[in-house]
Design an enzyme around this catalytic site. Sequence first.
Site, mmCIF file in Angstrom:
data_model
loop_
_atom_site.group_PDB
_atom_site.id
_atom_site.type_symbol
_atom_site.label_atom_id
_atom_site.label_comp_id
_atom_site.label_asym_id
_atom_site.label_seq_id
_atom_site.Cartn_x
_atom_site.Cartn_y
_atom_site.Cartn_z
ATOM 1 N N ASP A 79 -5.467 1.991 10.596
ATOM 2 C CA ASP A 79 -6.874 1.682 10.823
ATOM 3 C C ASP A 79 -6.982 1.215 12.284
ATOM 4 O O ASP A 79 -7.016 2.036 13.196
ATOM 5 C CB ASP A 79 -7.246 0.598 9.800
ATOM 6 C CG ASP A 79 -8.738 0.389 9.661
ATOM 7 O OD1 ASP A 79 -9.487 0.819 10.540
ATOM 8 O OD2 ASP A 79 -9.174 -0.225 8.682
ATOM 9 N N GLY A 135 0.777 -1.240 0.000
ATOM 10 C CA GLY A 135 0.000 0.000 0.000
ATOM 11 C C GLY A 135 0.806 1.285 0.000
ATOM 12 O O GLY A 135 0.390 2.275 -0.590
ATOM 13 N N GLU A 170 3.658 4.186 6.096
ATOM 14 C CA GLU A 170 2.426 3.427 5.842
ATOM 15 C C GLU A 170 1.447 4.268 5.032
ATOM 16 O O GLU A 170 1.503 5.495 5.062
ATOM 17 C CB GLU A 170 1.770 3.042 7.177
ATOM 18 C CG GLU A 170 2.041 1.622 7.610
ATOM 19 C CD GLU A 170 1.412 0.557 6.713
ATOM 20 O OE1 GLU A 170 1.031 0.851 5.563
ATOM 21 O OE2 GLU A 170 1.303 -0.585 7.177
HETATM 22 C C1 PRP Z 1 -3.295 -2.229 5.098
HETATM 23 C C2 PRP Z 1 -2.475 -0.965 5.253
HETATM 24 C C3 PRP Z 1 -1.818 -1.148 6.591
HETATM 25 C C4 PRP Z 1 -2.860 -1.909 7.379
HETATM 26 C C5 PRP Z 1 -3.599 -0.947 8.274
HETATM 27 O O1 PRP Z 1 -2.457 -3.206 4.579
HETATM 28 O O2 PRP Z 1 -1.520 -0.839 4.224
HETATM 29 O O3 PRP Z 1 -0.656 -1.925 6.503
HETATM 30 O O4 PRP Z 1 -3.726 -2.513 6.430
HETATM 31 O O5 PRP Z 1 -4.559 -1.596 9.053
HETATM 32 P P1 PRP Z 1 -4.473 -1.774 10.625
HETATM 33 O O6 PRP Z 1 -4.120 -0.429 11.223
HETATM 34 O O7 PRP Z 1 -5.881 -2.201 10.973
HETATM 35 O O8 PRP Z 1 -3.472 -2.816 10.954
HETATM 36 P P2 PRP Z 1 -2.947 -4.562 3.858
HETATM 37 O O9 PRP Z 1 -2.806 -5.686 4.831
HETATM 38 O O10 PRP Z 1 -4.299 -4.332 3.253
HETATM 39 O O11 PRP Z 1 -1.851 -4.793 2.745
HETATM 40 P P3 PRP Z 1 -1.469 -3.927 1.433
HETATM 41 O O12 PRP Z 1 -0.735 -2.713 1.919
HETATM 42 O O13 PRP Z 1 -0.595 -4.839 0.640
HETATM 43 O O14 PRP Z 1 -2.764 -3.573 0.712
#
Ligand code: PRP
Length: 179
Positions: A102, A43, A98
């Site tokens: 979330d 991401g 990041e």
């Molecule tokens: C998403 C984003 C963060 C995480 C945030 O990654 O990039 O790493 O979720 O969420 P949290 O605060 O609830 O932990 P994802 O796992 O979707 O992977 P990506 O970046 O490859 O899409």
Amino acid sequence: MYNNFEKVLISEEKLQSRVKELAKQISDDYAGKNPFFVCILKGSVFFTTDLLRYLSIPCQMEFMAVSSYGAGTKSSGEVKLIKDLNVPIEGKDVIIVEDIIDSGNTLSYLKRLLEQRNPTSVKICTLLDKPERRKVDLSADYVGFVIPDEFVVGYGLDYNEDYRQIPEICILKREVYEK
Ligand code: PRP
């Protein structure tokens, strides 16, 4: 593709100007240092490469990959390390980059992991922050935009791996992920 979006939440122009401001702030805060940026795949790739190009100080960059979401829109709460750093970070000023915070689970796991490796410092830079969704006590040192609890895609953020390449942040229509 744009039919699947409720609206554009953050335009390309606003994104780029905020990323420039963050780069200026980091360049000032780390003047005389050589920060080590850890880009969290996938991401934050778009954000990291823009941010680093706007810096006025030397820096280094490495990648890590973790996974907290399965296919879908809800965090599972479980963080898995998929790709670790290839180099030690002892004595380095680390900045984790990041795309979004979330629940905070991913960054809280990553920060703890990296702090165990004796870096000089570990800070967090996130493009987007959804404080309403926080499940653990975690805050970022640099935040691009605080956003409401909507499902957003674009500028690196995906829904089932789609929409990452869109140059702005858009709100996905509920019917797209609730069907
Ligand atoms: C998403 C984003 C963060 C995480 C945030 O990654 O990039 O790493 O979720 O969420 P949290 O605060 O609830 O932990 P994802 O796992 O979707 O992977 P990506 O970046 O490859 O899409």
